[in-house]
Write a protein that holds these residues in place. Structure first.
Motif, PDB file in Angstrom:
ATOM      1  N   ALA A 194       0.828  -1.205   0.000  1.00  0.00           N
ATOM      2  CA  ALA A 194       0.000   0.000   0.000  1.00  0.00           C
ATOM      3  C   ALA A 194       0.864   1.258   0.000  1.00  0.00           C
ATOM      4  N   LYS A 195       1.937   1.208   0.789  1.00  0.00           N
ATOM      5  CA  LYS A 195       2.821   2.385   0.851  1.00  0.00           C
ATOM      6  C   LYS A 195       3.430   2.664  -0.517  1.00  0.00           C
ATOM      7  N   LYS A 196       3.816   1.579  -1.193  1.00  0.00           N
ATOM      8  CA  LYS A 196       4.414   1.725  -2.527  1.00  0.00           C
ATOM      9  C   LYS A 196       3.398   2.342  -3.497  1.00  0.00           C
ATOM     10  N   ILE A 197       2.184   1.803  -3.534  1.00  0.00           N
ATOM     11  CA  ILE A 197       1.188   2.290  -4.485  1.00  0.00           C
ATOM     12  C   ILE A 197       0.800   3.735  -4.171  1.00  0.00           C
ATOM     13  N   MET A 236      -8.723   6.414  -4.408  1.00  0.00           N
ATOM     14  CA  MET A 236      -9.644   5.400  -4.949  1.00  0.00           C
ATOM     15  C   MET A 236      -8.909   4.469  -5.919  1.00  0.00           C
ATOM     16  N   ILE A 237      -8.001   5.057  -6.721  1.00  0.00           N
ATOM     17  CA  ILE A 237      -7.243   4.231  -7.674  1.00  0.00           C
ATOM     18  C   ILE A 237      -6.303   3.292  -6.919  1.00  0.00           C
ATOM     19  N   ALA A 238      -5.630   3.841  -5.910  1.00  0.00           N
ATOM     20  CA  ALA A 238      -4.710   3.011  -5.119  1.00  0.00           C
ATOM     21  C   ALA A 238      -5.467   1.833  -4.511  1.00  0.00           C
ATOM     22  N   ARG A 239      -6.654   2.122  -3.995  1.00  0.00           N
ATOM     23  CA  ARG A 239      -7.455   1.076  -3.360  1.00  0.00           C
ATOM     24  C   ARG A 239      -7.836  -0.008  -4.372  1.00  0.00           C
ATOM     25  N   ALA A 240      -8.102   0.428  -5.610  1.00  0.00           N
ATOM     26  CA  ALA A 240      -8.510  -0.527  -6.646  1.00  0.00           C
ATOM     27  C   ALA A 240      -7.357  -1.439  -7.068  1.00  0.00           C
ATOM     28  N   LEU A 241      -6.115  -0.979  -6.825  1.00  0.00           N
ATOM     29  CA  LEU A 241      -4.949  -1.724  -7.329  1.00  0.00           C
ATOM     30  C   LEU A 241      -4.308  -2.638  -6.291  1.00  0.00           C
ATOM     31  N   ILE A 242      -4.719  -2.518  -5.037  1.00  0.00           N
ATOM     32  CA  ILE A 242      -3.980  -3.165  -3.944  1.00  0.00           C
ATOM     33  C   ILE A 242      -3.916  -4.685  -4.069  1.00  0.00           C
ATOM     34  N   HIS A 243      -4.928  -5.298  -4.671  1.00  0.00           N
ATOM     35  CA  HIS A 243      -4.892  -6.761  -4.768  1.00  0.00           C
ATOM     36  C   HIS A 243      -4.359  -7.222  -6.123  1.00  0.00           C
TER      37      HIS A 243
END
Ligand SMILES: Nc1ncnc2c1ncn2[C@@H]1O[C@H](COP(=O)(O)OP(=O)(O)OP(=O)(O)O)[C@@H](O)[C@H]1O
Ligand SMILES: [Mg+2]
Lengths: 258, 252
Positions: free
Chosen positions: B118-121, B147-154
């Motif tokens: 998460a820190k990286k994104i 919102m974009i970061a959250r969408a990419l975390i997985h």
């Protein structure tokens, strides 16, 4: 979703709920404590000294279990009803978990567990406060714990149904005020139903909270208006029914999807 | 992986209110594509995305993601998709880092893995110094990026963005586009809705235009620009914008 991942998701939901409970402790934990202190002072100490004994125990010891349950029931109910409602209506952040592979059953379990934690936490805090007014003897500690747990569970499940159905915040506050509080007051917090006219005695038997308060009180005093087995059975039955209702919503999409 | 990232067949949606939002939509998004789904307000874009992501129930039709039916294997398709929805919908009382790490949790990713990721994104999206600030204090553009970061975390294979650049300033918008293009280079498929048609024209390799619940144009960007008239309205904008206006106004 593998079981291990389901558990991580469950833990995430519960952790979020518990952090919230402590973050806004002045709304979640403090109010029942303040109300309880007032009740203990007025009904226990001031009026209690005039009433004397009921069922062979000082009045304050008779009312403490019911007053603890009042807090437990409203806290568990409000925790689930309001967090679910807010997640659904305001920021709509329930979508975060709805788009994920988390099964609906795990979502429900997560919300319910937060409600149980808040209910039991409030119960223990109110009990601790009651020690300042009178030291209750605990005849059956396991029964006390069991009833704290079961009533938190039942009213968390009830709160979830309310949260699912609620279309405005009013419908969340209506139930505690107009349904829960009367049920608790009429469920024998302040009196033994033997002191009621026969008709009211019979009506009391239809009130589920009556069994909760009596079972809980049995845990402290070792005496009750009805058998502890009946009390436990009623709670288990209620749990089953409410689980069934929530299960049905679950299959219909929890009232969350358009 | 030759299966299309998204296959939609005859999708229909009628809301309980009676609004017919989708009237038999068929659409295919090739795997690895940068796909623009365009259409005027109320055309049905968000409804379509809602159905694909499991937030809205469909009335008829079928949807599959990478060849998997969303109704038969919802847990599989959901794990493949990352959604950045149109409305800001994270808990405003939470910190960005917690929002993203919790989202990972819903996908079964343990915190020990999720926190560094998460820190990286968040850092990549320029939110490195805002990670521990309370959510509602972020600016509009920062909220979008969260919102974009959250969408990419997985680490989804298929990223769906519903107007991710609404309210984002020019400079940030450009860096956001660069970021998204870089993602497609890693093999991630992107489905995007936007009202910035010039940008869609420049970035997307395929495009579909939806109007009043029906697809009125679909194809590769090159084809669409070649075979349709445009560029004569005098409003500036790109060629795609003129084609869009012409087609969507014809239908009324
Ligand atoms: N929850 C809902 N209940 C009833 N009707 C809805 C609902 N959501 C959307 N609609 C209707 O469905 C239609 C399509 O809406 P949708 O949000 O999909 O459009 P859109 O293409 O995303 O528009 P925009 O560009 O403005 O975001 C509209 O007529 C809208 O009013
Ligand atoms: Mg939309």
């Amino acid at each position: 979703m593998p079981l291990e991942k389901q558990f991580i998701s469950f833990y995430t939901i519960v952790r979020k709920g518990v952090i919230r409970i402590f973050r806004i402790w002045s709304q979640t934990l403090l109010p029942p404590l303040v109300t309880s202190v007032l009740y203990f002072a007025i009904f226990g100490t001031i009026l209690g000294s005039r009433i004397g004994e009921l069922d062979g125990v000082p009045y304050i010891l008779f009312v403490v279990p019911g007053l603890v349950m009042l807090s437990v029931i409203t806290s568990a109910f409000m925790e689930v009803a309001s967090t679910f409602f807010f997640a659904k209506f305001f920021s709509r952040n329930i979508d975060e978990v709805l788009v994920s592979p988390t099964p609906t059953l795990v979502i429900i379990a997560g919300f319910i567990t937060s409600g149980i934690i808040r209910g039991m936490l409030v119960g223990v805090l109110v009990l601790i406060v009651s020690f300042f007014f009178a030291l209750p003897s605990v005849a059956h500690p396991l029964i006390v714990l069991l009833f704290l747990f079961l009533s938190s569970l039942v009213f968390s499940l009830g709160g979830l149904i309310n949260g699912i159905y609620a279309k405005s915040f009013d419908s969340i506050t209506i139930v505690p005020t107009f349904v829960l509080t009367p049920l608790v007051y009429l469920g024998g917090v302040f009196y033994s139903i033997h002191s009621l006219p026969p008709l009211w005695q019979t009506l009391s038997l239809a009130n589920p909270v009556f069994y909760i308060i009596n079972g809980f009180r049995y845990g402290f005093l070792g005496t009750s208006d009805v058998s502890i087995f009946i009390c436990t059975a009623v709670l288990l039955l209620l749990t089953g029914i409410l689980l069934g209702v929530n299960w049905y919503f679950l299959k219909k999409g929890l009232g969350l999807k358009q | 992986m030759n299966e299309p990232a998204l296959t939609i067949k005859n999708l229909e949606k009628t809301y309980a209110s009676g609004t017919q939002a989708l009237k038999g939509v068929s659409l295919e998004v090739p795997s690895g594509d940068f796909f623009a789904l365009l259409g005027p307000n109320g055309a049905g874009k968000t409804t379509l995305i809602g159905i694909v992501t499991g937030l809205v129930t469909k009335t008829a039709g079928s949807v599959s993601v990478h060849g998997i039916d969303i109704e038969k294997e919802p847990e599989w398709t959901r794990a493949l998709i990352g959604l950045c929805g149109q409305e800001i919908n994270f808990d405003p009382w939470m910190k960005p880092l917690d929002v993203v790490v919790n989202q990972a949790g819903y996908y079964g990713i343990p915190r020990s893995v999720a926190i560094p990721r998460a820190k990286k994104i968040l850092g990549d999206l320029g939110l490195g110094d805002k990670m521990d600030q309370i959510g509602f204090r972020l600016s509009g553009g920062m909220k979008r990026r969260l919102m974009i970061a959250r969408a990419l975390i997985h680490e989804p294979k298929f990223l769906i963005l519903d107007e991710p650049t609404a309210g984002v300033d020019v400079e940030l918008r450009r860096s956001m586009w660069d970021y998204l293009t870089a993602l497609t280079k890693q093999g991630i498929t992107i489905l995007l809705t936007t009202h910035y048609l010039e940008e869609a024209e420049r970035l997307a390799s395929h495009v579909a235009i939806i109007n009043k619940g029906e697809i009125i144009l679909a194809g590769s960007m090159e084809e669409v620009l070649k075979t349709h008239e445009g560029g004569t309205s005098g409003y500036g904008g790109g060629k795609l914008e003129d084609i869009f206006v012409k087609l969507t106004s014809e239908q009324t």
